[in-house]
Design an enzyme around this catalytic site. Sequence first.
Site, PDB file in Angstrom:
ATOM      1  N   ALA A  64       0.556  -1.154   0.029  1.00  9.46           N
ATOM      2  CA  ALA A  64       0.234  -0.134   0.047  1.00  9.46           C
ATOM      3  C   ALA A  64       0.619   1.490   0.087  1.00  9.46           C
ATOM      4  CB  ALA A  64      -0.762   0.188   1.021  1.00  9.46           C
ATOM      5  N   GLY A 107       0.135  -5.495   0.942  1.00  9.44           N
ATOM      6  CA  GLY A 107       0.324  -5.457  -0.768  1.00  9.44           C
ATOM      7  C   GLY A 107       0.404  -5.796  -1.343  1.00  9.44           C
ATOM      8  N   GLU A 110       0.265  -9.653  -0.566  1.00  9.72           N
ATOM      9  CA  GLU A 110      -0.871 -10.289  -0.792  1.00  9.72           C
ATOM     10  C   GLU A 110      -1.493 -10.382  -1.664  1.00  9.72           C
ATOM     11  OE1 GLU A 110      -1.938  -6.838   2.104  1.00  9.72           O
ATOM     12  OE2 GLU A 110      -3.325  -8.103   3.095  1.00  9.72           O
ATOM     13  N   GLU A 130       3.971  -4.918   7.508  1.00  9.97           N
ATOM     14  CA  GLU A 130       2.837  -4.191   8.290  1.00  9.97           C
ATOM     15  C   GLU A 130       3.249  -3.399   9.502  1.00  9.97           C
ATOM     16  OE1 GLU A 130       2.150  -6.463   6.572  1.00  9.97           O
ATOM     17  OE2 GLU A 130       0.753  -5.996   4.877  1.00  9.97           O
TER      18      GLU A 130
END
Length: 254
Positions: A64, A107, A110, A130
């Site tokens: 992200a 992300g 992910e 994170e």
Amino acid sequence: MENIVVARPRRRVMLITLDRPKALNALNKALLGELAQALREAEAGDEVRCVVLTGSQRSFSAGADIKEMPEGGIPMFAEAGRLRSWKTIERFPKPLVAAVNGYALGGGCELTLLCDIVVAGENARFGTPEIKIAAFPGDGGTQRLPRAVGKARAMMMILTGEPIDARTALAWGLVAELVPTERTVERALDIAASIAEYSPIALQMPKAEVLAAFEKPLDESLSLERKMLLWQTEDHDEGIAAFVEKRKPEYKGR
Ligand code: CO8
């Protein structure tokens, strides 16, 4: 599209390259929206039967966009447009192959968990850092990572935030195949091109069934598999006819 490049390098194969090199392909809202839009286009019709997703040699995606975060804090991650984009990727029904070099973090990691086949270069690094910014893998990672690598390894990755190297990712089952870094995209395209020769309808059935193994109780996913047995297709008839006649099948997706 400003943050991705879309190409059609092989028959019925779409190649999507994440292209924010200055931010190591961090997934800002704009990039996620463009990726979802490209997948919607790939989903429509029969022009594309398999998609390859890649980044650069240095970074598949660093996760992200941290610099977007101060705008809205953690609730920004639940913003409707952003969640819709992730849903589109998650529900993409055609085979999705990832060619991962360099960083696949947060992300970015992910995103690889949503791909059906992951080919990694030797310089790939997978991780969920994170925790280092007091967040957590909230784009599906807390659920998909343990399903992919098991609880102990997922906890190690999520609670320490330390990345694993490509060989470890292969051993842990995050990656299907490891190749020299400069070969990753070509290898993923070769895999995609061979998949794209198969019946599109026949590809979508086992993809849905395999995903159901991770999402539904066993009795439900087994009954889905049995229901799919009742789905007679013209492509299957064509596959049998081509085998008997010793010719290449021509699948129509019906
Ligand atoms: N977002 C925005 N910019 C980034 C990101 C990122 N995730 N990662 C790197 N960049 C930028 C850097 O800021 C830098 O920009 P600039 O040149 O303008 O300073 C440029 O990319 C190059 O990065 P570095 O100079 O840091 O390159 P290095 O090779 O030294 O380091 C690393 C590379 C290790 C990847 C390092 O950049 C890093 O640690 N990045 C952050 C990785 C990370 O923490 N990712 C997870 C983000 S959070 C997430 O993905 C999920 C959030 C879901 C939360 C749900 C709610 C809780």
